[in-house]
Design a protein around this motif. Structure first.
Motif, PDB file in Angstrom:
ATOM      1  N   SER A 213      25.629  69.529  55.262  1.00  0.00           N
ATOM      2  CA  SER A 213      24.529  69.291  54.326  1.00  0.00           C
ATOM      3  C   SER A 213      23.243  69.990  54.722  1.00  0.00           C
ATOM      4  O   SER A 213      22.161  69.488  54.485  1.00  0.00           O
ATOM      5  CB  SER A 213      24.293  67.785  54.206  1.00  0.00           C
TER       6      SER A 213
ATOM      7  N   TRP B 132      29.536  70.819  50.225  1.00  0.00           N
ATOM      8  CA  TRP B 132      28.993  69.510  50.560  1.00  0.00           C
ATOM      9  C   TRP B 132      29.625  68.903  51.809  1.00  0.00           C
ATOM     10  O   TRP B 132      29.324  67.768  52.163  1.00  0.00           O
ATOM     11  CB  TRP B 132      29.137  68.564  49.380  1.00  0.00           C
TER      12      TRP B 132
ATOM     13  N   ASP C 201      23.308  66.110  46.529  1.00  0.00           N
ATOM     14  CA  ASP C 201      21.946  66.630  46.634  1.00  0.00           C
ATOM     15  C   ASP C 201      20.949  65.744  45.904  1.00  0.00           C
ATOM     16  O   ASP C 201      19.830  65.528  46.375  1.00  0.00           O
ATOM     17  CB  ASP C 201      21.875  68.051  46.076  1.00  0.00           C
TER      18      ASP C 201
ATOM     19  N   TYR D  44      20.356  62.876  48.160  1.00  0.00           N
ATOM     20  CA  TYR D  44      19.533  63.295  49.296  1.00  0.00           C
ATOM     21  C   TYR D  44      18.064  63.354  48.896  1.00  0.00           C
ATOM     22  O   TYR D  44      17.181  62.848  49.594  1.00  0.00           O
ATOM     23  CB  TYR D  44      19.954  64.682  49.794  1.00  0.00           C
TER      24      TYR D  44
ATOM     25  N   TYR E  67      19.284  60.380  52.378  1.00  0.00           N
ATOM     26  CA  TYR E  67      19.848  61.321  53.342  1.00  0.00           C
ATOM     27  C   TYR E  67      19.613  60.901  54.790  1.00  0.00           C
ATOM     28  O   TYR E  67      18.524  60.444  55.123  1.00  0.00           O
ATOM     29  CB  TYR E  67      19.230  62.710  53.125  1.00  0.00           C
ATOM     30  N   SER E  68      20.630  61.022  55.628  1.00  0.00           N
ATOM     31  CA  SER E  68      20.568  60.989  57.103  1.00  0.00           C
ATOM     32  C   SER E  68      20.490  59.604  57.722  1.00  0.00           C
ATOM     33  O   SER E  68      20.590  59.481  58.941  1.00  0.00           O
ATOM     34  CB  SER E  68      19.397  61.840  57.630  1.00  0.00           C
TER      35      SER E  68
ATOM     36  N   ASN F  88      25.436  60.537  53.257  1.00  0.00           N
ATOM     37  CA  ASN F  88      26.051  61.646  53.990  1.00  0.00           C
ATOM     38  C   ASN F  88      27.428  61.275  54.518  1.00  0.00           C
ATOM     39  O   ASN F  88      27.751  61.502  55.678  1.00  0.00           O
ATOM     40  CB  ASN F  88      25.131  62.079  55.128  1.00  0.00           C
TER      41      ASN F  88
ATOM     42  N   LYS G 137      20.242  71.790  50.590  1.00  0.00           N
ATOM     43  CA  LYS G 137      20.030  70.835  49.504  1.00  0.00           C
ATOM     44  C   LYS G 137      19.415  71.599  48.343  1.00  0.00           C
ATOM     45  O   LYS G 137      18.390  72.257  48.495  1.00  0.00           O
ATOM     46  CB  LYS G 137      19.105  69.690  49.905  1.00  0.00           C
TER      47      LYS G 137
END
Length: 461
Positions: free
Chosen positions: A339, A336, A375, A378, A383-384, A423, A342
């Motif tokens: 990333s 992790w 995960d 995400y 996520y991101s 993240n 996933k």
């Protein structure tokens, strides 16, 4: 004919290397077919000389080995069979065929004190089939098991088919490339039990009232259990920041200066090997907090009867960029840390935390409760980028179970920031919110529509 005689106990990794019994099934008709593959034990062996199935490990293809007696017992089809165990079920399209490799061995835990010496089995594979006009969906399978009025089946019927969900690769990994704050989706991806159905984005119908608290459904696991995350003493709207959405804020581990401390449970500090470092012998600080909360609020109040022993993944496998050993103070990067991958699958059995299940899980938990993985966040939409629009946002930093790295004397674990961004990682001795996660037993939701005003309720809840 399959026979097992003069066998001796094997570890699973050794059993998986045995020469298999290989067979192929084929649908030669112009219709779809459902099938059951069973292993039937024959009375060719006298009753006194039969090997008890509780001592046998069995596996088809590259699946997870199981104790034979833990498989579903079904009615034998052969007149000379005294027992029959279901190995798998499935479906075949017109003219489709499938090949299976069967392996049997004595479980590694068998000892000389067990009644196995001089015992044997003789068995046959049997296949039963029924022709159908289409390949059933998981919704169809759910209805056949629980009925058309099942709330769980109703949830499965909401699976998004508009191609708005992240795509799934052949190896089961999921292509999550962005946050999701506007759409509310039910998507699917493989997990260690089968197909999992997970909520993503601005979901408005995944509220559950249970044990005097409110929760949000994260996903229906592949074993049919329902994964829920703590969300407070009252319902909270998506985008609402509230400390009520966590039970407390605390550290992940009070100590931080060893690779061991990345674990939800951990082994020896200052050790020279990975296995010593990551043995599940000591509780993390956060596990102690969560266990105490669960005992007081779920176990002692009688609600634990509704909770399933489904695994929690504390994946301590290495990142693709790692060159470390994972021991002591050696700089090490875990999966992790970066990333790109996933997945809802958990690679190492030692990291699949369960209470009693030692077939798929590790059997090391005291209570069936833990934390979300990176995960899962995400896939849920975190996520991101910062995201206050998805259902897991709380306006507070909160811990995940997912190890990141050990570097420069600090063990680090993933967490979700107050802006909803997953993240990120921080030292385990930092203080973040704690949101317990449990798995309800399959088909336990009995009323409600999952909205904040009418959350799902359990029978007797």
């Amino acid at each position: 004919m399959i026979s097992l005689e003069n066998a001796f106990p094997l570890y699973d990794e050794e059993g998986m290397k045995l020469t298999p019994y290989t067979f192929t099934i084929q649908n030669k008709c112009a219709s779809y077919a459902s099938y059951n593959i069973n292993l039937e034990l024959l009375d060719t062996v006298t009753e006194d000389n039969r090997l008890d199935p509780q001592y046998l490990k069995v596996v088809l293809n590259e699946n997870t080995p199981t104790i034979l007696s833990s498989n579903s017992s079904v009615e034998p089809t052969l007149s000379n069979a005294y027992a029959s165990y279901e190995l798998t079920t499935g479906y075949l399209e017109q003219n489709e065929e499938k090949t299976y490799n069967l392996r049997l061995w004595l479980d590694e835990n068998v000892t000389l004190q067990d009644p196995v010496v001089g015992k044997s089995i003789i068995a046959k594979i049997t296949v039963t089939a029924n022709y159908i006009d289409h390949i059933p969906t998981d919704y169809d399978k759910c209805v056949s098991e629980y009925g058309e009025d099942s709330i769980q089946c109703s949830i499965l019927s909401q699976l998004d088919t508009s191609e708005s969900c992240p795509t799934v690769n052949e190896d089961g990994t999921v292509n999550v490339t962005s946050a999701e704050s506007s759409a509310g989706l039910l998507c699917s991806a493989p997990d260690d039990y089968g197909t999992s159905y997970y909520y993503r984005g601005n979901v408005l119908n995944n509220y559950v009232s249970f044990a005097g608290y409110y929760w949000r459904i994260v996903r229906i696991n592949g074993d049919g259990s329902i994964r829920i995350v703590y969300d407070g003493t009252s319902t909270h709207a998506n985008g609402e920041a509230s400390e009520d959405r966590q039970i407390v804020a605390d550290v992940y581990n009070s100590s931080y200066n060893d690779n061991a401390y990345i674990g939800y449970m951990f082994g020896a500090t200052g050790a020279s090997t990975y296995d010593e470092t990551h043995a599940n012998t000591n509780d993390s600080t956060i596990k102690g907090v969560i266990d105490n909360w669960y005992k007081t609020n779920i176990y002692d109040t009688g609600y634990s009867n509704y909770v399933n022993d489904t695994l929690f993944c504390d994946d301590r496998s290495f990142s693709s960029v790692n060159t470390g050993t994972g021991a002591g103070v050696n700089t090490t990067y875990y999966r992790w840390y970066n990333s790109e991958i996933k997945t809802l699958n958990c690679g190492q059995q030692n990291d699949r935390f369960t209470v009693d299940d030692e077939s798929i899980g590790n059997g090391d938990l005291t209570y069936p409760v833990a934390l979300l993985t990176a995960d899962e966040v995400y896939l849920a939409g975190g996520y991101s980028a910062s995201n206050s629009g998805y259902y897991l946002y709380t306006g507070n930093d909160f811990w995940l179970i997912s190890p990141s790295n050990f570097n420069r004397y600090y063990a680090r674990v993933r967490y979700v920031t107050e802006t909803g961004f997953a993240n990120n990682y921080t030292s385990v001795n930092s203080e973040n919110g704690i949101r317990p996660v449990i798995n309800l037993k399959p088909n336990s939701l009995k009323s409600g529509d999952g909205t904040a005003l009418n959350p799902y309720l359990l029978s007797g809840n």
